[in-house]
Write a protein that holds these residues in place. Structure first.
Motif, PDB file in Angstrom:
ATOM      1  N   VAL A  45      -4.955   4.474   4.165  1.00 22.42           N
ATOM      2  CA  VAL A  45      -5.572   3.090   4.662  1.00 22.42           C
ATOM      3  C   VAL A  45      -5.745   3.309   5.833  1.00 22.42           C
ATOM      4  CG1 VAL A  45      -4.020   0.807   5.661  1.00 22.42           C
ATOM      5  CG2 VAL A  45      -4.037   2.061   3.133  1.00 22.42           C
ATOM      6  N   ALA A  46      -7.035   2.903   6.234  1.00 20.66           N
ATOM      7  CA  ALA A  46      -7.521   3.444   7.696  1.00 20.66           C
ATOM      8  C   ALA A  46      -6.420   3.307   8.797  1.00 20.66           C
ATOM      9  CB  ALA A  46      -8.595   2.623   7.420  1.00 20.66           C
ATOM     10  N   ASP A  47      -6.541   4.136   9.447  1.00 20.49           N
ATOM     11  CA  ASP A  47      -5.767   3.796  11.572  1.00 20.49           C
ATOM     12  C   ASP A  47      -6.754   2.832  12.369  1.00 20.49           C
ATOM     13  OD1 ASP A  47      -4.956   3.734  13.816  1.00 20.49           O
ATOM     14  OD2 ASP A  47      -4.753   5.823  13.801  1.00 20.49           O
ATOM     15  N   PRO A  48      -6.557   0.910  12.355  1.00 20.09           N
ATOM     16  CA  PRO A  48      -7.873   1.163  12.993  1.00 20.09           C
ATOM     17  C   PRO A  48      -7.731   1.747  14.604  1.00 20.09           C
ATOM     18  CG  PRO A  48      -6.792  -0.536  12.191  1.00 20.09           C
ATOM     19  CD  PRO A  48      -5.811   0.995  12.022  1.00 20.09           C
ATOM     20  N   ASP A  49      -7.372   2.524  15.189  1.00 21.60           N
ATOM     21  CA  ASP A  49      -7.359   3.568  16.297  1.00 21.60           C
ATOM     22  C   ASP A  49      -8.235   4.231  16.482  1.00 21.60           C
ATOM     23  OD1 ASP A  49      -6.593   1.006  18.221  1.00 21.60           O
ATOM     24  OD2 ASP A  49      -4.188   1.682  17.869  1.00 21.60           O
ATOM     25  N   GLY A  50      -7.534   4.686  15.117  1.00 15.43           N
ATOM     26  CA  GLY A  50      -8.229   6.147  14.902  1.00 15.43           C
ATOM     27  C   GLY A  50     -10.099   6.306  14.776  1.00 15.43           C
ATOM     28  N   GLY A  51     -10.460   7.370  14.569  1.00 12.48           N
ATOM     29  CA  GLY A  51     -11.968   7.738  14.365  1.00 12.48           C
ATOM     30  C   GLY A  51     -12.818   6.925  12.694  1.00 12.48           C
ATOM     31  N   ILE A  84     -12.331   7.075  -9.940  1.00 12.91           N
ATOM     32  CA  ILE A  84     -12.393   6.272  -8.365  1.00 12.91           C
ATOM     33  C   ILE A  84     -13.597   6.436  -7.926  1.00 12.91           C
ATOM     34  CG2 ILE A  84     -11.722   8.701  -7.074  1.00 12.91           C
ATOM     35  CD1 ILE A  84      -9.592   5.823  -6.717  1.00 12.91           C
ATOM     36  N   LEU A  85     -13.734   4.768  -7.428  1.00  9.58           N
ATOM     37  CA  LEU A  85     -14.762   4.371  -7.317  1.00  9.58           C
ATOM     38  C   LEU A  85     -14.866   3.544  -5.340  1.00  9.58           C
ATOM     39  CD1 LEU A  85     -15.825   2.709 -10.497  1.00  9.58           C
ATOM     40  CD2 LEU A  85     -16.460   4.900  -9.516  1.00  9.58           C
ATOM     41  N   SER A  86     -15.875   4.287  -4.992  1.00  6.71           N
ATOM     42  CA  SER A  86     -15.295   3.675  -3.244  1.00  6.71           C
ATOM     43  C   SER A  86     -16.669   2.868  -2.557  1.00  6.71           C
ATOM     44  CB  SER A  86     -14.654   4.879  -2.317  1.00  6.71           C
ATOM     45  OG  SER A  86     -15.336   4.594  -0.473  1.00  6.71           O
ATOM     46  N   LEU A  87     -16.213   1.312  -2.138  1.00  9.58           N
ATOM     47  CA  LEU A  87     -17.561   0.549  -2.663  1.00  9.58           C
ATOM     48  C   LEU A  87     -17.967   0.174  -0.834  1.00  9.58           C
ATOM     49  CD1 LEU A  87     -17.537   1.016  -5.663  1.00  9.58           C
ATOM     50  CD2 LEU A  87     -18.993  -1.602  -5.383  1.00  9.58           C
ATOM     51  N   GLY A  88     -17.548   0.930   0.203  1.00  9.28           N
ATOM     52  CA  GLY A  88     -17.277   1.265   1.423  1.00  9.28           C
ATOM     53  C   GLY A  88     -15.792   0.759   1.433  1.00  9.28           C
ATOM     54  N   GLY A  89     -15.012  -0.663   1.862  1.00  6.18           N
ATOM     55  CA  GLY A  89     -13.758  -0.485   2.032  1.00  6.18           C
ATOM     56  C   GLY A  89     -13.119  -1.265   1.123  1.00  6.18           C
ATOM     57  N   ASN A  90     -13.894  -0.786  -0.237  1.00  8.01           N
ATOM     58  CA  ASN A  90     -13.677  -1.751  -1.497  1.00  8.01           C
ATOM     59  C   ASN A  90     -13.258  -0.881  -2.153  1.00  8.01           C
ATOM     60  OD1 ASN A  90     -14.396  -4.680  -1.685  1.00  8.01           O
ATOM     61  ND2 ASN A  90     -14.649  -3.886  -0.667  1.00  8.01           N
ATOM     62  N   VAL A  91     -12.112   0.176  -2.974  1.00  7.83           N
ATOM     63  CA  VAL A  91     -11.734   0.811  -3.798  1.00  7.83           C
ATOM     64  C   VAL A  91     -11.588   0.356  -4.899  1.00  7.83           C
ATOM     65  CG1 VAL A  91     -10.392   2.985  -4.147  1.00  7.83           C
ATOM     66  CG2 VAL A  91     -11.262   2.807  -2.456  1.00  7.83           C
ATOM     67  N   ASP A 130      -4.871   1.464 -11.610  1.00  9.18           N
ATOM     68  CA  ASP A 130      -4.862   1.156 -12.040  1.00  9.18           C
ATOM     69  C   ASP A 130      -5.394  -0.761 -11.296  1.00  9.18           C
ATOM     70  OD1 ASP A 130      -7.208   0.744 -14.752  1.00  9.18           O
ATOM     71  OD2 ASP A 130      -4.887   1.338 -15.967  1.00  9.18           O
ATOM     72  N   LYS A 131      -5.553  -0.516 -10.184  1.00 12.46           N
ATOM     73  CA  LYS A 131      -6.080  -1.892  -9.189  1.00 12.46           C
ATOM     74  C   LYS A 131      -7.393  -0.417  -8.206  1.00 12.46           C
ATOM     75  CE  LYS A 131      -1.381  -2.936  -9.862  1.00 12.46           C
ATOM     76  NZ  LYS A 131      -1.325  -2.940 -10.439  1.00 12.46           N
ATOM     77  N   PHE A 132      -7.553  -2.361  -7.373  1.00 15.25           N
ATOM     78  CA  PHE A 132      -8.505  -2.680  -6.629  1.00 15.25           C
ATOM     79  C   PHE A 132      -7.324  -2.593  -5.201  1.00 15.25           C
ATOM     80  CE2 PHE A 132     -10.375  -4.393  -9.911  1.00 15.25           C
ATOM     81  CZ  PHE A 132     -12.053  -4.041 -10.289  1.00 15.25           C
ATOM     82  N   VAL A 133      -8.481  -1.967  -4.036  1.00  9.42           N
ATOM     83  CA  VAL A 133      -7.638  -1.607  -2.994  1.00  9.42           C
ATOM     84  C   VAL A 133      -8.543  -2.228  -2.105  1.00  9.42           C
ATOM     85  CG1 VAL A 133      -6.665  -0.180  -1.552  1.00  9.42           C
ATOM     86  CG2 VAL A 133      -5.762  -0.195  -3.263  1.00  9.42           C
ATOM     87  N   GLU A 159      -5.590  -7.069  -8.758  1.00  8.79           N
ATOM     88  CA  GLU A 159      -6.647  -6.599  -9.743  1.00  8.79           C
ATOM     89  C   GLU A 159      -7.844  -7.544 -10.466  1.00  8.79           C
ATOM     90  OE1 GLU A 159      -3.577  -6.650 -13.434  1.00  8.79           O
ATOM     91  OE2 GLU A 159      -2.499  -4.839 -11.994  1.00  8.79           O
ATOM     92  N   ASP A 160      -8.094  -7.764  -9.754  1.00 11.23           N
ATOM     93  CA  ASP A 160      -9.507  -8.714  -9.564  1.00 11.23           C
ATOM     94  C   ASP A 160      -9.845  -8.072  -7.895  1.00 11.23           C
ATOM     95  OD1 ASP A 160     -11.525 -10.921  -9.299  1.00 11.23           O
ATOM     96  OD2 ASP A 160     -10.498 -11.286 -10.271  1.00 11.23           O
ATOM     97  N   GLY A 161     -11.287  -7.758  -8.495  1.00 10.22           N
ATOM     98  CA  GLY A 161     -12.294  -7.027  -6.811  1.00 10.22           C
ATOM     99  C   GLY A 161     -12.853  -8.036  -6.069  1.00 10.22           C
ATOM    100  N   ALA A 162     -13.248  -9.213  -6.987  1.00 13.97           N
ATOM    101  CA  ALA A 162     -13.819 -10.412  -5.695  1.00 13.97           C
ATOM    102  C   ALA A 162     -13.053 -11.381  -5.155  1.00 13.97           C
ATOM    103  CB  ALA A 162     -14.610 -11.087  -7.447  1.00 13.97           C
ATOM    104  N   MET A 163     -12.095 -11.071  -5.388  1.00 16.36           N
ATOM    105  CA  MET A 163     -10.473 -12.355  -5.537  1.00 16.36           C
ATOM    106  C   MET A 163      -9.921 -11.257  -4.166  1.00 16.36           C
ATOM    107  SD  MET A 163      -6.681 -12.855  -6.868  1.00 16.36           S
ATOM    108  CE  MET A 163      -6.210 -11.922  -6.043  1.00 16.36           C
ATOM    109  N   GLY A 164      -9.835  -9.836  -4.604  1.00 21.74           N
ATOM    110  CA  GLY A 164      -9.192  -9.122  -3.546  1.00 21.74           C
ATOM    111  C   GLY A 164     -10.384  -8.679  -1.797  1.00 21.74           C
TER     112      GLY A 164
END
Ligand code: AMP
Ligand code: MG
Length: 326
Positions: free
Chosen positions: A199-205, A176-183, A217-220, A261-266
């Motif tokens: 999934v981040a809560d925009p209102d939370g810290g 599992i790789l996390s590149l900022g908001g890209n997993v 096997d997905k990009f999030v 399933e495609d990081g650049a597209m996502g």
């Protein structure tokens, strides 16, 4: 008061499912990256690839390929990665009607000073932007006078694809790789259960989540107004620009998450859907069958596309839940 906040948009939960983990945290592409897998040599290859691609795409390094292109108003020869990323970017720009646009560098720079720019300066920057104003024949690139590429909306996703290939080529089954908001959720956890991504809560810290996604096997990939922003006169000015207004987008969304399933597209789509707003984003999703999405609106609605109904759990009482179907 002016403030810029930067934190991880997506949080990886329950890492214990990956046996004998090697874990590395690197700061690159202006964000924190976490790499978790059970092969130290492959981690070294991954960090090498991240450094190599940062030298190509970094808008803040004077010696990066993109900075040199911008300084010269174009280039006769592009590196294979720049060619590839630019070709993809131009395709996504056309497909999203310019909601994703890789030519917004003049506007991105103008808004990077943590203060609302003058109207005249926005108008001046706007005429130097626009993906239809650059000339690219697959080899030679010519920018409009004063124009500039900014691949910040796709570089991390493009890098995710390159890293995924390293994992596949090295027969890594679970990572599992996390590149900022890209997993990159590669394979499943070592016990065979799916990865769990918050999934981040925009209102939370930092680290606050509104729900969890179970994926294998997905990009999030997430874009949101809480990642980088400044406040002026009680208003939030974030880092995602609407190429029509020349200002941070004012759609009804606070966050757009893409699962695909495609990081650049996502990465391109998460930026684009955030700009489009929920109505256009849902139409766009209906017209495509290669991604699923979670949209978080300013009025605390979480809209989940049908393909994620079994994998997403909302666990934050501050949000209501809605689904969208084709
Ligand atoms: P992301 O976090 O992937 O949504 O990308 C945001 C980054 O992409 C910004 O920090 C800018 O560098 C750049 N950017 C801003 N607005 C856009 C846009 N409408 N299309 C493409 N890139 C953008
Ligand atoms: Mg993006």
């Amino acid at each position: 008061m002016k403030k810029i906040i930067l934190f991880l948009t997506i949080i990886i939960l329950f890492l214990s499912g990956c046996a004998r983990n090697t874990h590395e945290t690197v700061f690159a592409m202006d964000t924190v990256m976490d790499l978790t897998l059970n092969d130290g040599d492959v981690i070294d290859t991954l960090t090498g690839e991240i450094a190599r691609l940062e030298n190509i795409f970094s808008p803040t390094r004077d010696d990066s390929e993109v900075s040199r292109i911008n300084a010269h108003g174009g280039a006769d020869v592009l590196s294979p990665d720049m060619q590839n990323a630019l070709k993809k970017s131009m395709g996504y720009a056309a497909e999203t009607g310019g909601a994703f646009d890789p030519t917004l560098d003049p506007l991105v720079k103008l808004w990077s000073h943590e203060a609302v720019p003058k109207r005249a300066d926005i108008a001046d920057a706007l005429v130097k932007c626009g993906y239809l104003n650059i000339k690219y024949d697959g080899t030679r690139l010519t920018l409009p006078r004063g124009g500039g590429l900014n691949l910040g909306g796709i570089a991390k996703g493009y890098t995710s694809d390159v890293l995924k290939k390293v994992l596949v080529d090295n027969s890594i089954k679970s990572a599992i790789l996390s590149l900022g908001g890209n997993v990159v959720a590669h394979g499943s956890r070592s016990d065979g259960t799916p990865w769990v991504v918050g999934v981040a809560d925009p209102d939370g810290g930092a680290n606050a989540t509104l729900g969890t996604l179970r994926v294998s096997d997905k990009f999030v990939i997430a874009s949101g107004d809480y990642e980088r922003y400044f406040m002026q006169d009680g208003r939030r000015y974030h880092h995602i620009i609407d190429a029509h207004s020349g200002a941070p987008s004012t759609s009804d969304l606070r966050e757009a998450v893409i699962v695909c399933e495609d990081g650049a597209m996502g990465d391109a789509y998460s930026t684009a859907l955030f700009v489009m707003g929920s109505t256009r984003a849902i139409e766009f999703w209906r017209a495509h069958n290669n991604f699923e999405m979670i949209l978080v609106t300013k009025n605390h609605k979480v809209i989940v596309s049908k393909g994620l109904l079994d994998s997403f759990t909302l666990d934050n009482g501050g949000y209501s839940y809605e689904t969208c179907a084709r």
